[in-house]
Design an enzyme around this catalytic site. Structure first.
Site, PDB file in Angstrom:
ATOM      1  N   GLU A   1      59.082  68.736 -10.111  1.00 42.16           N
ATOM      2  CA  GLU A   1      58.815  70.114 -10.553  1.00 42.16           C
ATOM      3  C   GLU A   1      59.816  71.049  -9.889  1.00 42.16           C
ATOM      4  O   GLU A   1      60.167  70.881  -8.717  1.00 42.16           O
ATOM      5  CB  GLU A   1      57.386  70.509 -10.183  1.00 42.16           C
ATOM      6  CG  GLU A   1      56.925  71.833 -10.745  1.00 42.16           C
ATOM      7  CD  GLU A   1      55.438  72.066 -10.511  1.00 42.16           C
ATOM      8  OE1 GLU A   1      55.069  73.238 -10.269  1.00 42.16           O
ATOM      9  OE2 GLU A   1      54.649  71.095 -10.548  1.00 42.16           O
TER      10      GLU A   1
ATOM     11  N   ASP B   1      60.201  75.240  -9.586  1.00 43.90           N
ATOM     12  CA  ASP B   1      59.350  76.418  -9.830  1.00 43.90           C
ATOM     13  C   ASP B   1      60.019  77.758  -9.572  1.00 43.90           C
ATOM     14  O   ASP B   1      60.626  77.968  -8.515  1.00 43.90           O
ATOM     15  CB  ASP B   1      58.138  76.399  -8.888  1.00 43.90           C
ATOM     16  CG  ASP B   1      57.142  75.312  -9.205  1.00 43.90           C
ATOM     17  OD1 ASP B   1      57.153  74.805 -10.333  1.00 43.90           O
ATOM     18  OD2 ASP B   1      56.345  74.983  -8.312  1.00 43.90           O
TER      19      ASP B   1
ATOM     20  N   GLU C   1      57.899  81.341  -9.470  1.00 46.55           N
ATOM     21  CA  GLU C   1      56.607  82.002  -9.606  1.00 46.55           C
ATOM     22  C   GLU C   1      56.756  83.439  -9.112  1.00 46.55           C
ATOM     23  O   GLU C   1      57.388  83.683  -8.077  1.00 46.55           O
ATOM     24  CB  GLU C   1      55.519  81.285  -8.802  1.00 46.55           C
ATOM     25  CG  GLU C   1      55.222  79.873  -9.295  1.00 46.55           C
ATOM     26  CD  GLU C   1      54.052  79.234  -8.550  1.00 46.55           C
ATOM     27  OE1 GLU C   1      53.524  79.860  -7.605  1.00 46.55           O
ATOM     28  OE2 GLU C   1      53.673  78.120  -8.921  1.00 46.55           O
TER      29      GLU C   1
ATOM     30  N   HIS D   1      58.570  83.435  -5.672  1.00 46.25           N
ATOM     31  CA  HIS D   1      58.253  82.195  -4.966  1.00 46.25           C
ATOM     32  C   HIS D   1      58.988  81.047  -5.662  1.00 46.25           C
ATOM     33  O   HIS D   1      58.897  80.893  -6.880  1.00 46.25           O
ATOM     34  CB  HIS D   1      56.736  81.990  -5.027  1.00 46.25           C
ATOM     35  CG  HIS D   1      56.233  80.722  -4.419  1.00 46.25           C
ATOM     36  ND1 HIS D   1      55.685  80.667  -3.155  1.00 46.25           N
ATOM     37  CD2 HIS D   1      56.182  79.455  -4.898  1.00 46.25           C
ATOM     38  CE1 HIS D   1      55.311  79.414  -2.889  1.00 46.25           C
ATOM     39  NE2 HIS D   1      55.600  78.658  -3.933  1.00 46.25           N
TER      40      HIS D   1
ATOM     41  N   ASN E   1      59.957  76.705  -5.448  1.00 46.81           N
ATOM     42  CA  ASN E   1      59.543  75.440  -4.845  1.00 46.81           C
ATOM     43  C   ASN E   1      60.204  74.301  -5.615  1.00 46.81           C
ATOM     44  O   ASN E   1      60.565  74.449  -6.788  1.00 46.81           O
ATOM     45  CB  ASN E   1      58.021  75.295  -4.881  1.00 46.81           C
ATOM     46  CG  ASN E   1      57.481  74.319  -3.849  1.00 46.81           C
ATOM     47  OD1 ASN E   1      58.232  73.660  -3.134  1.00 46.81           O
ATOM     48  ND2 ASN E   1      56.160  74.205  -3.778  1.00 46.81           N
TER      49      ASN E   1
ATOM     50  N   ARG F   1      58.184  72.856  -0.383  1.00 38.56           N
ATOM     51  CA  ARG F   1      59.555  73.282  -0.075  1.00 38.56           C
ATOM     52  C   ARG F   1      59.729  74.731  -0.530  1.00 38.56           C
ATOM     53  O   ARG F   1      60.651  75.070  -1.262  1.00 38.56           O
ATOM     54  CB  ARG F   1      60.555  72.362  -0.778  1.00 38.56           C
ATOM     55  CG  ARG F   1      60.498  70.906  -0.314  1.00 38.56           C
ATOM     56  CD  ARG F   1      61.539  70.090  -1.041  1.00 38.56           C
ATOM     57  NE  ARG F   1      61.671  68.755  -0.487  1.00 38.56           N
ATOM     58  CZ  ARG F   1      61.298  67.640  -1.135  1.00 38.56           C
ATOM     59  NH1 ARG F   1      60.757  67.722  -2.343  1.00 38.56           N
ATOM     60  NH2 ARG F   1      61.457  66.455  -0.561  1.00 38.56           N
ATOM     61  N   GLU F   2      58.842  75.579  -0.068  1.00 40.26           N
ATOM     62  CA  GLU F   2      58.791  76.951  -0.552  1.00 40.26           C
ATOM     63  C   GLU F   2      59.844  77.845   0.104  1.00 40.26           C
ATOM     64  O   GLU F   2      60.051  77.788   1.309  1.00 40.26           O
ATOM     65  CB  GLU F   2      57.403  77.558  -0.289  1.00 40.26           C
ATOM     66  CG  GLU F   2      56.244  76.790  -0.886  1.00 40.26           C
ATOM     67  CD  GLU F   2      55.634  75.781   0.081  1.00 40.26           C
ATOM     68  OE1 GLU F   2      56.302  75.439   1.100  1.00 40.26           O
ATOM     69  OE2 GLU F   2      54.507  75.333  -0.160  1.00 40.26           O
TER      70      GLU F   2
ATOM     71  N   GLU G   1      42.764  84.822  -5.444  1.00 44.56           N
ATOM     72  CA  GLU G   1      42.265  84.247  -4.204  1.00 44.56           C
ATOM     73  C   GLU G   1      43.391  84.015  -3.188  1.00 44.56           C
ATOM     74  O   GLU G   1      43.116  83.828  -2.002  1.00 44.56           O
ATOM     75  CB  GLU G   1      41.517  82.933  -4.474  1.00 44.56           C
ATOM     76  CG  GLU G   1      42.375  81.779  -4.935  1.00 44.56           C
ATOM     77  CD  GLU G   1      42.627  81.753  -6.429  1.00 44.56           C
ATOM     78  OE1 GLU G   1      43.160  80.735  -6.918  1.00 44.56           O
ATOM     79  OE2 GLU G   1      42.297  82.746  -7.111  1.00 44.56           O
ATOM     80  N   TRP G   2      44.669  84.069  -3.642  1.00 48.59           N
ATOM     81  CA  TRP G   2      45.776  83.839  -2.712  1.00 48.59           C
ATOM     82  C   TRP G   2      47.054  84.617  -3.028  1.00 48.59           C
ATOM     83  O   TRP G   2      47.908  84.785  -2.152  1.00 48.59           O
ATOM     84  CB  TRP G   2      46.138  82.350  -2.665  1.00 48.59           C
ATOM     85  CG  TRP G   2      46.620  81.786  -3.994  1.00 48.59           C
ATOM     86  CD1 TRP G   2      45.858  81.210  -4.950  1.00 48.59           C
ATOM     87  CD2 TRP G   2      47.963  81.772  -4.482  1.00 48.59           C
ATOM     88  NE1 TRP G   2      46.629  80.830  -6.024  1.00 48.59           N
ATOM     89  CE2 TRP G   2      47.930  81.151  -5.750  1.00 48.59           C
ATOM     90  CE3 TRP G   2      49.193  82.197  -3.975  1.00 48.59           C
ATOM     91  CZ2 TRP G   2      49.075  80.974  -6.549  1.00 48.59           C
ATOM     92  CZ3 TRP G   2      50.345  82.015  -4.750  1.00 48.59           C
ATOM     93  CH2 TRP G   2      50.272  81.407  -6.017  1.00 48.59           C
TER      94      TRP G   2
ATOM     95  N   GLY H   1      47.972  87.412   0.661  1.00 53.97           N
ATOM     96  CA  GLY H   1      47.126  86.326   1.130  1.00 53.97           C
ATOM     97  C   GLY H   1      45.722  86.335   0.556  1.00 53.97           C
ATOM     98  O   GLY H   1      44.817  85.718   1.123  1.00 53.97           O
TER      99      GLY H   1
END
Length: 291
Positions: free
Chosen positions: A99, A101, A103, A116, A118, A127-128, A192-193, A197
Site C-alpha cells: 500500500e 498512502d 491521507e 499523512h 505511509n 512508515r508514517e 476518534e483519531w 488525536g
C-alpha cells in the site's frame, strides 16, 4: 527571503502541474461504497465524494497497476473539516498487502490540514511521515502524485517531491514490487483519531462534506489476464528523461524535497522517540545520501 523565493518556485510548478493530462472517471473508475454519495461530474472529468452522518463514500480504479506514475488533482473539504479524512492511495489485497498512502486529515476552520503518508510492503506499514502544506488545499485543485518504480516510491505535491521511499531490499527492507495495486480514494469520518488525536470531533452541522477529484492520470503498467502491459518504451534500458521506470530524484529535486521536509514535516517515524526506544526500522538506520 529564501523561503519566499522557494514558495514562488513551488507556486510556478503548481501552475505547470495543473495542465497534466486528465482521465475520465466514467471510463477509468467505479464507485465502491457510499450509496450514491459519490458522483461523477462534468461529463466524467471530475468526481465528488460526500460524507454525511450516515456514511462516507469511495471509488477505485478499474485497472490494477504494477508500477507507474499516478496523478490526481484534489480539492479538499473546506471550512471546518475536523474529523474527516480524505484519501488517495494504491493498495493490493490480503493480510500481506502492499500500500502507498496519501491521507488528508481535516481540522477546525483556520487550522491547517495534515498530509499523512505511509508505505506498506508485505503487510508491514508503520512508515508514517506527516506534513503541513504550504498552501490552502481547499481553495483550488492541487496535484498529488505517486511515482512507483522498482527502486523508488516518490510522493509529490504539485510536482514537488516530499518523500522518497527507496528500495533497500539488499539491507533486509521489504519493498512493494510484486503485487498489483488498484487506486482507491475515499472520504470518511475518523473523528476518534484524525484531528488533534481525536480531541476534536466532527461537527455534523457542517455536513454534507465534499471532496472533489479530477485529473486522474495513470502512466502505468496495467495488469490484465495475469500479464503486465506497459506503455511503449517504458522499460528501455537507456531510459529517457521522462520515463518514470528509471526515474530517481535529480540533485535539484532532492534539494527541493529536503527543503519541504525541513520546513513542513511535522512527524517522521524514523525520529519518533517511542519508535527509537522500540528499535528503529532498518531503513531508518541507512544514512541519507549527502547532497
Amino acid at each position: 527571503m529564501r523561503t519566499a523565493v522557494a514558495l514562488g518556485v513551488l507556486a510556478a510548478m503548481a501552475c505547470l502541474a495543473a495542465v497534466a493530462q486528465a482521465g475520465n472517471f466514467l471510463q477509468d473508475a467505479e464507485m465502491t461504497w457510499g450509496d450514491g454519495r459519490g458522483k461523477v461530474v462534468d461529463g466524467g472529468r471530475g468526481l465528488d465524494l460526500t460524507l454525511d452522518r450516515t456514511s462516507g463514500s469511495g471509488f477505485q480504479s478499474k485497472a490494477e497497476y504494477l508500477f507507474g506514475k499516478i496523478d490526481m488533482q484534489i480539492k479538499l473539504v473546506p471550512g471546518n473539516s475536523a474529523g474527516t479524512v480524505t484519501t488517495f492511495y494504491l493498495s493490493s489485497q490480503g493480510s500481506a498487502h502492499d500500500e502507498i498512502d496519501f491521507e488528508f486529515l481535516g481540522n477546525v476552520t483556520g487550522e491547517p490540514y495534515t498530509l499523512h503518508t505511509n508505505v506498506f510492503a508485505l503487510g508491514q506499514g508503520k512508515r508514517e511521515q506527516q506534513f503541513r502544506l504550504w498552501f490552502d488545499p481547499t481553495k483550488a485543485f492541487h496535484t498529488y502524485s505517486i511515482l512507483w518504480n522498482p527502486q523508488h516510491v516518490i510522493f509529490a505535491v504539485d510536482g514537488t517531491p516530499i518523500r522518497d521511499f527507496k528500495n533497500h531490499e539488499a539491507r533486509g527492507v521489504s519493498f512493494p514490487k510484486t503485487q498489483p495495486m488498484r487506486l482507491y480514494a475515499s472520504l470518511w469520518n475518523a473523528d476518534e483519531w484524525a484531528t488533534q488525536g481525536g480531541r476534536v470531533k466532527t461537527d455534523w452541522s457542517h455536513a454534507p462534506f465534499v471532496a472533489s477529484f479530477r485529473g486522474f492520470s495513470a502512466d502505468a503498467c496495467v495488469m490484465s489476464g495475469g500479464a503486465q502491459r506497459c506503455p511503449a518504451g517504458t522499460m528501455d534500458a537507456s531510459g529517457t528523461a521522462s520515463s518514470w521506470w528509471n526515474q530517481e530524484l535529480s540533485d535539484m529535486s532532492y534539494r527541493r524535497m529536503r527543503w519541504v521536509q525541513r520546513k513542513f514535516m511535522i512527524y517522521n517515524y524514523c525520529t519518533d522517540p517511542k519508535r527509537v526506544a522500540e528499535g528503529l526500522p532498518a531503513e531508518c538506520k541507512i544514512r541519507l545520501r549527502s547532497k
